[in-house]
Design a protein around this motif. Sequence first.
Motif, short mmCIF file in Angstrom:
data_model
loop_
_atom_site.label_atom_id
_atom_site.label_comp_id
_atom_site.label_asym_id
_atom_site.label_seq_id
_atom_site.Cartn_x
_atom_site.Cartn_y
_atom_site.Cartn_z
N UNK A 1 -19.41 12.55 -13.66
CA UNK A 1 -18.32 11.98 -12.88
C UNK A 1 -17.83 12.98 -11.83
N UNK A 2 -17.68 14.23 -12.22
CA UNK A 2 -17.17 15.24 -11.29
C UNK A 2 -18.16 15.49 -10.16
N UNK A 3 -19.44 15.45 -10.48
CA UNK A 3 -20.45 15.72 -9.45
C UNK A 3 -20.76 14.48 -8.62
N UNK A 4 -20.35 13.30 -9.13
CA UNK A 4 -20.72 12.06 -8.43
C UNK A 4 -22.17 11.67 -8.71
N UNK A 5 -22.68 12.12 -9.85
CA UNK A 5 -24.04 11.75 -10.25
C UNK A 5 -24.00 10.42 -10.99
N UNK B 1 -10.27 9.44 -13.95
CA UNK B 1 -9.87 10.46 -14.93
C UNK B 1 -8.46 10.17 -15.47
N UNK C 1 -20.02 4.33 -12.79
CA UNK C 1 -21.06 5.12 -12.11
C UNK C 1 -22.47 4.70 -12.50
N UNK D 1 -29.95 8.30 -5.23
CA UNK D 1 -28.74 8.20 -4.44
C UNK D 1 -29.08 8.30 -2.95
N UNK E 1 -15.84 7.20 -6.52
CA UNK E 1 -16.03 8.42 -7.29
C UNK E 1 -14.83 8.56 -8.22
N UNK E 2 -15.03 9.33 -9.30
CA UNK E 2 -14.04 9.31 -10.38
C UNK E 2 -12.69 9.89 -9.99
#
Lengths: 203, 268
Positions: free
Chosen positions: A151-155, B124, B206, B215, B252-253
């Motif tokens: 999630x943090x990396x956007x993977x 988050x 995601x 991607x 994105x998160x």
Amino acid sequence: MKLLVTALLLLAPLLRAAESASGAPPAMPPCCAVIAPDAPLSGRSIYQLDSIWTNDAGRVSRLAALRGRPVILAMFFSHCEYACPVLVQDLHRLRAQLPEAVRERAAIVLVSFDTVRDTPAALRAFRERMSLDAGWTLLRGETDAVEDLAMLLGVKFKQDARGQFAHSNLITILNAEGEIVHQHAGLQGDISEAARAVALPLH
Amino acid sequence: MRLSSCLRLGAAALAWIGGALVVARATPAAGVTTGMTLIPTGTYAPLVRSQDETAEVAVPSFWLDAVPVTNAEFLAFVQANPKWRRSAVSPLFADRGYLGDWAGDLELGPLAPPAAPVVRVSWFAARAYAQSMGKRLPTTAEWERAAAAGFAGPAGSTEPGFQSALLAWVTRPTPQPLPNVGSGRPNFFGVRDLHGLVWEWVADFNTAMVTGESRGDTGLERNLFCGAGAAGLRDPSDFPAFMRIGFRSSLRASYAVPNLGFRCARSP
């Protein structure tokens, strides 16, 4: 004045070389720093994640153990049939483009999506199969840790019915503070920009 | 957000205007499911799937919040968890838009009525809220399973009245401030506001990759979402499901964006 500065700049590496020859520790390249482990993390540092990871030698650590050096980070899984071997070749190419002092300090870190099959032993087998030296760190974690990092990396990743993972091919460059300074998407592309990002001065 | 230009119109347009019935919810202890609805075991038919995926995915029964989380509920959470306050949150876990409609750290203000859904929350933050309640975010399969229900039965796609209501929502502008949660007509399972109020986070947003491997393969994604890309979809007429996939794949998160809220789920 300009000439003088230029002359000093040209001399600097020689001076440093002399220093190291005389027994003083070698100068740190600008990408890198010695950071006290208890120094507060920057708000953008992914080392705020306190998840636990295990490497292929079975040693347990947090990502923050990488602090102080640039990190070339990618997610993968060892049963990958196509993309991951290509990704490893891309990482070899990237590393070869780094200035030597940076190359010695930079860590290449591969983190597995596969919480079930990628045991330390499986990662060790991958290391041997791909002939990865000590500059490479192979990590596995539990589902929550893998999900948070992705999630943090956007993977993006998704496991299919056969247990294989569809996933982004994304190389992330972290600076010595663990901040994302560059991301390179896709396989077999021009990675020179990523290599420059690894060598960037810390601040 | 790559797809934002395609989706902004839709994102801004989904709004339900109706009565003002609010489902009361207390802080649940373990095992208590106040304000939640049990969605029985069933299946979910993904709108887009890769070749080796089955047409239908089994979804075991689960509890789902009957309405989205409100500003008042989220305020109680940030009061109890100072690190999730607007001024304290790490930029890693919520971008600058976080709780941007609120008047202050602990003050809702005119743009954020207490019973309106909380929006501008990151994934988050939504997950942290859910965990604090002993719950979790629903998966895509769970959310879509609940949202596929019509007013009269578990398959809204076969209800002409339900389909036309969905399309009507798409053409309505979003009122500011947002209406209260619970304003929508309950669906067959008794869940409200799945359509027509706000977009909602799902735990595995995601996984909305669509093109499979890379991607970097953005050309294909763009063709799929912004061009005449409906070929190959399960049901090309299911426009809202189509928009949700595009919206999720653009997130994105850490994003905290307008009109994106959440509700919680729990396994039985």
